[in-house]
Design an enzyme around this catalytic site. Sequence first.
Site, short mmCIF file in Angstrom:
data_model
loop_
_atom_site.label_atom_id
_atom_site.label_comp_id
_atom_site.label_asym_id
_atom_site.label_seq_id
_atom_site.Cartn_x
_atom_site.Cartn_y
_atom_site.Cartn_z
N ALA A 38 -6.99 13.85 11.81
CA ALA A 38 -7.17 14.28 13.19
C ALA A 38 -7.93 15.61 13.28
O ALA A 38 -8.86 15.75 14.08
CB ALA A 38 -5.80 14.42 13.86
N HIS A 43 8.76 39.30 1.55
CA HIS A 43 9.84 38.83 0.69
C HIS A 43 11.12 38.73 1.48
O HIS A 43 11.43 39.63 2.26
CB HIS A 43 10.04 39.83 -0.46
CG HIS A 43 11.25 39.51 -1.30
ND1 HIS A 43 11.26 38.47 -2.20
CD2 HIS A 43 12.48 40.08 -1.34
CE1 HIS A 43 12.46 38.43 -2.79
NE2 HIS A 43 13.20 39.38 -2.27
N GLY A 89 -4.93 0.96 4.42
CA GLY A 89 -6.09 1.74 4.84
C GLY A 89 -6.51 1.40 6.26
O GLY A 89 -5.94 0.49 6.88
N GLY A 149 0.83 -1.21 0.00
CA GLY A 149 0.00 0.00 0.00
C GLY A 149 0.85 1.25 0.00
O GLY A 149 1.48 1.57 1.01
N GLU A 155 1.84 -1.46 -4.55
CA GLU A 155 0.56 -0.73 -4.53
C GLU A 155 -0.40 -1.39 -5.52
O GLU A 155 -0.05 -1.59 -6.68
CB GLU A 155 0.81 0.74 -4.88
CG GLU A 155 -0.40 1.56 -5.26
CD GLU A 155 -1.48 1.63 -4.18
OE1 GLU A 155 -1.15 1.93 -3.02
OE2 GLU A 155 -2.66 1.36 -4.50
N VAL A 176 -0.79 7.11 2.30
CA VAL A 176 -0.17 8.10 3.17
C VAL A 176 0.79 7.45 4.18
O VAL A 176 1.93 7.88 4.33
CB VAL A 176 -1.25 8.90 3.93
CG1 VAL A 176 -0.65 10.10 4.59
CG2 VAL A 176 -2.36 9.33 2.98
#
Length: 477
Positions: free
Chosen positions: A329, A453, A280, A190, A213, A193
């Site tokens: 979260a 800047h 997941g 997987g 994956e 994330v």
Amino acid sequence: MVKTYDVVVIGGGPAGYVAAIRCAQLGLETACVEKWINFKGDPALGGTCLNVGCIPSKTLLESSEQYHHLKEGIDSHGIHVEGVKLDLDRMMARKEDIVLQLTNGIGALFKANGVEWLQGHGKLLADRQVEITRHDGSTDVVNADNVIIATGSVPIEIGAAPVDNAEGVIVDSSGALDFRQVPETLGVIGAGVIGLELGSVWNRLGAKVVMLEAVEDFLALADQQIARDALRQFKKQGLDIRLGTRVIATEKTGDGVKVSFKDKDGEHEITVEKLLVSVGRRPNTDDVAAPESDLLFGERGFIHVDEHCETNLPGVYAIGDVVRGPMLAHKGSEEGVMVAEIIAGQHGHLNYDAIPWVIYTDPEIAWVGKTEQALKTEGIPYKIGTFPFGANGRAKAMDAAVGMVKMLAHAETDTLLGCHIIGPYASELIQETVLAMEFNASSEDLARTIHGHPTLYEAMHEAALSVHGRALHKINT
Ligand code: FAD
Ligand code: NAD
């Protein structure tokens, strides 16, 4: 006599503990039932996020990035560093210390706000009664005028690779946050994330990482232009990401695990020292409600809620990972605030269209709002403005001039529809567009805002200018 609270929250993760604190702030007598036992064997608040999620992963991402920078050399700055050594025990001890500081901090916040922590397993019974099974096995029942269920999520398991964190060979994210030696090879099932963040940690610390994956699209939820750039960058860093692969079986050998998988070219096998399963997470609703409570569950085990997180039972709410929406979260915490305010008779509200996403790789990836592919699918007319960090002075000074900002605005109204960033501190930069979108701003609003800047934020400014072909520091096309 059975005690009655204004609110009982079941679960003390970022959704539940925030809801409890906000309820108490609003004058409601509040208790939070939480059962977590931490790595020291002590009861702990903070849930997945603080104990085995956001915080320990970001701590290791930061430590491993510092190590990698020094190890690979910062010669381009004119600084020669020699003799860089890894002390993994110390790195892990630092992570544990930060986790303890933050989780203990929630206990202190509960005390200060008058939230009562009921330690143990909470279960919704009929008529808003909650049963608490303490860690010693004894039980108690309390009444609540309102119940908020915030029991979070757990990793999805796959039959082909059964996880055993205690053994430490095939692990989930909790196991991969706790390796005591850098594995020579790490397989990851997987490339989402968790796979990318934890794969990056161990890659930087010296492991050879292979990611398997299932789908062909890399980071399918992200804007695909950004995802393509990310894939190129990660491959350059040595992450061996194989898309369109299906793991068929695993077999533990004496010194690792043999992984059999299929791709379009047929069947293959690799042997790795450790294997992370990160395919997941699913809602954690195991034993959270007795059948007689009549709580309604929806698709894939999520608790069914309306847009204000109210369940089918009056006065019973559910928030965070246990309900629909992204498993993040900050999404859960804001749902907690919304529900607390509704219970207190206020007008709690959450803008689900302006939730930021961040992936803490290097470069970082962050976005908010619609992707370009979603706008196309939905037939919404849009304009694009982009700006590369390669033309940003601050990014160059930082030696981090990779990636880009991509702004999407409505072609007719100019309202901002989305922003997608791959580059340095994307996690921080994205917040400018989140705020802009909360105020329904246009790309012109950002374009006319003065940006200091030299800052990375100038890339945001230039991307907003670029929506109307008037970027100042790139050739407009
Ligand atoms: P949880 O944090 O899972 O908390 C639920 C709590 O309820 C737990 O403490 C559990 O013990 C308790 N509980 C469950 N059932 C009961 C019961 N019956 N009685 C009493 N207590 C119970 N999200 C981000 O936004 N940013 C990140 O960087 C990020 N990084 C992550 C990294 C990793 C490795 C992982 C695994 C997740 C990460 N997440 C991140 C996701 C994030 O952790 C979750 O979205 C978040 O924790 C969900 O909060 P929650 O309160 O809904 O659930
Ligand atoms: P994910 O949904 O991000 O990624 C899972 C990946 O596994 C997907 O790419 C999917 O296609 C793939 N997959 C599914 N089944 C597979 C199989 N059998 N073989 C190979 N690949 C397969 O889930 P995750 O990485 O486990 O993370 C879980 C959740 O935790 C995420 O939804 C995210 O919201 C949250 N999280 C957030 C952060 C952050 O905000 N930075 C960090 C970590 C986790």
